[in-house]
Design an enzyme around this catalytic site. Structure first.
Site, mmCIF file in Angstrom:
data_model
loop_
_atom_site.group_PDB
_atom_site.id
_atom_site.type_symbol
_atom_site.label_atom_id
_atom_site.label_comp_id
_atom_site.label_asym_id
_atom_site.label_seq_id
_atom_site.Cartn_x
_atom_site.Cartn_y
_atom_site.Cartn_z
ATOM 1 N N ASN A 418 0.836 -1.200 0.000
ATOM 2 C CA ASN A 418 0.000 0.000 0.000
ATOM 3 C C ASN A 418 0.874 1.255 0.000
ATOM 4 O O ASN A 418 1.677 1.469 0.915
ATOM 5 C CB ASN A 418 -0.905 0.026 1.241
ATOM 6 C CG ASN A 418 -1.695 1.321 1.343
ATOM 7 O OD1 ASN A 418 -2.678 1.517 0.645
ATOM 8 N ND2 ASN A 418 -1.246 2.234 2.212
ATOM 9 N N GLU A 419 0.757 2.064 -1.057
ATOM 10 C CA GLU A 419 1.265 3.435 -1.144
ATOM 11 C C GLU A 419 2.773 3.575 -1.014
ATOM 12 O O GLU A 419 3.262 4.668 -0.721
ATOM 13 C CB GLU A 419 0.566 4.332 -0.102
ATOM 14 C CG GLU A 419 -0.902 4.569 -0.428
ATOM 15 C CD GLU A 419 -1.573 5.580 0.494
ATOM 16 O OE1 GLU A 419 -1.007 5.891 1.546
ATOM 17 O OE2 GLU A 419 -2.678 6.045 0.155
ATOM 18 N N MET A 420 3.523 2.516 -1.282
ATOM 19 C CA MET A 420 4.974 2.645 -1.147
ATOM 20 C C MET A 420 5.644 3.100 -2.433
ATOM 21 O O MET A 420 6.589 3.887 -2.400
ATOM 22 C CB MET A 420 5.559 1.333 -0.639
ATOM 23 C CG MET A 420 5.178 1.063 0.807
ATOM 24 S SD MET A 420 5.660 -0.548 1.407
ATOM 25 C CE MET A 420 7.400 -0.558 1.045
#
Length: 815
Positions: A418-420
């Site tokens: 998630n969102e890296m």
């Protein structure tokens, strides 16, 4: 046959250096056991979170005594199996160290036959302090200076649910424990480690390739029994550990809204030369194909789930852990949550990567309910140092979890994190780290984990991150391809109308906060705390400036609430309206956009958050609104000035024919005019069906403040399938009249039917109860003057309803 001896149940907990034996339960956790023993206050109450956090500066020990059945001692091999240890665990059996565990997400198995005795056996699990560990990890790796979202430094060094160290909706409560079942497993010769089932769909049917991965002696034969949804079964036996089965008339599993969810049961048995069954493994599967379609088009490249060849518009929300105290989760609680998703017309759940891999019962329920699952691997908003030990750990974690869940029909995509990826591109706090760490990101998520997923689950799509355009740091939040996280509304303080300028291919996160139900707030506050800027209320708001953001949007749209309960209610109306604006817009452009997944479905503790269902399971206004804006056939309006365009979206496999009624009225509900249009909408399309223009009378400086449009869509039989309402101005300016709502109720079995009437137009009508809980068939709706509306209240008597029921509408806010 393999023999399993559970070690769950009553254990003893103590501080590692303490003497007091505290009754404990496995599976469970330190907080759960201390709370049950009355030794700590509720960590969710007021500001108790901060005192509970300090408990995990210490080490704890779980112990149990047990006698081993004689039959188990006669086995050639006996393994000690922990399905989940949270997290830094040192395990001894009869005083001998047998295991050092350091990953919450793994299953641990060690041979212990040589250590077991015929008498009493002692099993000890020493749990080291997670707080001390991450502090030491940060001191040793100060080059990683990003702390995630509401978290603390050092969390990337421990394979533990990141949100347990805090998030912008969750407390800092890094609990510890033996959090999943543990047992002794005895066997002779061989045991089944995993079963891989691959499906090959063709014109003549479906071929299953079934292979058992076996530990121990080579397998003489594999026997597979396939039980069809109707209970009929057949059996195939072949030499070796793999075989093929053909299904001539397959019943395909379909996502919710696309058909039924028939499930087949596959039982694999390994057999020795004498014909004895050594071990069995059972998997329940659905027959379906799945891929992510990224076909090029005039806007870029589409992004959608393609199941059985059909392109599905995903509708749903993001799922987080259901409780910070993991021992309180159970199949019934998860089932209720997912049934609430089905009731709100979801077809998709995204499992967010900052928690843990869900239990088997989560996937079982999604299989049965037809909910497609987007599964993040458990990495979120962080920076990882890819050491040899870390690589070994995460690959083992991936194997443990994918071999457990890969057979589920509901599982549609595996996502790296998630969102890296977007963090490395868009967040200065991440992008300022070294190029070496950035390169390690690519190795971890675009090589190692991608390769592992392809090997373990070759028929499931892998997506490198969310959001992403496909990887390589190539414009990861592009609106022309891949999935996006759209946070200009809320974090960017943009108005709700800003959604209409966005055309994502698939929006996997967008959201808006609200406060929970008044009963939920009462559970963690004292009366003097009930101001949104009190210490307690701000402690239960983990998004920096979150309560101020709610107040900012409230000032843009509503009158200022003069009562605390009206503040809670108004925040929920805001949340529902924000999500409605995004979803309806994107559904109107089906084909260009193929997914609307709002943040977030649920809470893990009582808090102001983006959830549509709070931690007590209470539906907010948003969840009732989701039932309407995710309806299979939807009527909606898009207003420009005094003109309103009407759209009908048909997310069904049949042509929709019916009538769209467009009623223009004053804010008090006095009719202006009604226009009707007959509609014929092809399957899986959205169409503009009408434009309504209005020329207000001269002399009114703000004529938009006195105009409301009510939309109603009926089918050929006259049944209402969708209703909607557009206000021509912000509610704070609308010239509403006091609605004068009255109601009466009658008992129908265990439920009540409430009949409501209003003297004037009522917007955002909210039914609530003072102390008891019940579910309403609809809520947060529009009530038109002199029209009766029937609402069912589930699981409550008329007598209780008469004591408990309260009614609120937007008219009440600020008055």
């Amino acid at each position: 046959m393999k023999e399993r001896y559970p070690l769950d149940g009553a254990w003893v907990l103590k501080e590692a250096l303490g003497q007091e034996n505290i009754p404990a339960t496995v599976p469970g956790s330190v907080l759960g056991d201390l709370l049950a023993a009355g030794l700590i206050a509720d960590p969710f109450y007021r500001e108790n979170e901060y005192e509970a956090l300090r408990l995990f500066d210490r080490d704890y020990t779980y112990e149990t005594l047990f006698a081993v059945p004689e039959s188990l001692l006669r086995r050639q091999q006996v393994d000690l199996v922990f399905e989940g240890l949270d997290t830094l665990a040192e395990v001894t059996l009869n005083g001998t160290p047998v295991l050092h565990a350091d990953n919450m997400h793994r299953t641990w198995r060690v041979p212990v036959r040589h250590l077991l005795t015929a008498g009493e056996n002692r099993l000890c699990v020493l749990l080291r302090s997670p707080n001390r560990f991450i502090a030491q990890a940060y001191a040793q790796n100060p080059d990683i200076t990003f702390d995630g979202s509401g978290s603390v430094f050092g969390t990337s060094a421990i394979r533990k649910a990141h949100c347990m160290f805090g998030w912008d909706w969750g407390p800092q409560l890094p609990d510890a424990g033996v959090w999943r079942p543990c047992a002794l497993e005895g066997y002779d010769d061989s045991r089944i480690q995993s079963v891989c089932i691959l499906q090959h769909h063709g014109a003549q049917g479906v071929r299953l390739d079934i292979a058992a991965e076996v530990q121990g002696s080579p397998v003489h034969a594999l026997r597979v029994t396939l039980t069809a949804p109707d209970g009929t079964f057949r059996e195939v036996r072949r030499a070796g550990a793999a075989l093929t089965m053909d299904i001539d008339r397959p019943q395909l599993w379909q996502p919710r809204g696309w058909g039924a969810q028939p499930l087949y049961t596959v039982q694999a048995a390994i057999i020795n030369p004498e014909g004895d069954v050594l071990d069995t493994a059972t998997r329940r599967i659905g027959l379906r194909t799945v891929e992510i379609s990224q076909q090029p088009d005039q806007w870029g490249s589409e992004f959608c789930f393609k199941v059985n060849g059909n392109k599905i518009f995903s509708m749903g929300a993001d799922y987080i852990p259901e409780d910070n105290l993991l021992g309180r989760t159970n199949p019934e609680r998860t089932r209720r949550l997912l049934e609430a998703c089905a009731a709100a017309n979801f077809n998709t759940i995204r499992v967010w990567g900052g928690g843990y891999y869900p239990e088997d019962w989560f996937f079982d329920a999604c299989d049965e309910l037809g909910l497609m699952v987007w599964l993040d691997l458990m990495y979120a908003c962080n920076i990882y140092k890819l050491t040899d030990a870390f690589e070994e750990s995460i690959l083992a974690e991936t194997r443990d979890n994918l071999t457990r869940v890969r057979h589920h029909a509901c599982l549609c995509v595996l996502c790296g994190n998630n969102e890296m990826e977007s963090g490395w591109v868009d967040w200065p706090a991440v992008a300022g780290h070294s190029l070496a760490l950035k390169a390690q990101y690519l190795v971890q998520f675009e090589y190692l984990l991608k390769k592992a997923c392809a090997s373990l689950a070759p028929q499931l799509p892998y997506w490198p991150s969310s959001p992403s355009s496909g990887g390589h740091f190539d414009d990861p939040n592009s609106y022309d391809r891949g999935d996006v996280h759209c946070w200009d509304v809320w974090h960017g303080l943009k108005p709700f109308e800003d959604y209409r300028s966005k055309y994502p291919r698939y929006c996997s996160e967008f959201g808006f906060e609200s406060f929970p139900n008044h009963k939920t707030v009462a559970a963690y506050t004292l009366p003097e705390d009930r101001n949104i800027f009190s210490r307690v209320m701000e402690s239960h708001q983990k998004c920096v400036g979150g309560n101020g953001k709610i107040l900012y949007y409230l000032s843009q749209n509503y009158r200022y609430p003069t009562r605390f309960r009206h503040m809670l209610y108004a925040s929920q109306l805001l949340q529902a309206e924000a999500m409605r604006a995004g979803v309806e817009h994107w559904r109107r452009y089906r084909g260009r956009c193929m997914g609307a997944i709002y943040w977030q479905l649920n809470d893990c503790w009582p808090v102001a958050s983006w959830a549509s269902i709070d931690s007590f399971g209470r539906w907010k206004v948003l969840h009732y609104a989701a039932r309407r804006f995710f309806a299979p056939v939807l009527i909606s309006g898009e207003r420009e000035g005094m003109a309103l365009r009407v759209n009908v979206t048909n997310e069904t496999l049949e042509t929709f024919r019916g009538k769209a009624e467009v009623r223009l009225m004053t804010a008090a509900g006095k009719p202006i005019r009604t226009e009707t249009v007959f509609v014929d909408i092809a399957p899986l399309t959205a169409a503009w069906v009408h434009t309504l223009t209005h020329e207000p009378a001269q002399g009114d400086l703000h004529p938009q403040d006195d105009v409301v449009c009510v939309l109603r869509l009926t089918d050929e039989g006259g049944r209402t399938v969708s209703e909607n309402c557009e206000l021509y101005s912000q509610p704070k300016f609308m010239r509403f009249a006091e609605p004068g709502i009255t109601w009466q109720a009658s008992q129908q079995g265990e439920d009540c039917v409430i009949t409501l009437r209003a003297e004037a137009f009522a917007w955002g009508v909210w039914l609530d109860t003072e102390t008891v809980d019940c579910r309403f068939s609809d809520n947060g709706f529009v009530l038109l003057p002199q029209e009766e509306r029937e609402i069912t209240a589930v699981g409550i008597t008329v007598e209780a309803l008469q004591r408990e029921l309260s009614l609120t509408s937007i008219w009440d806010v600020g008055r």
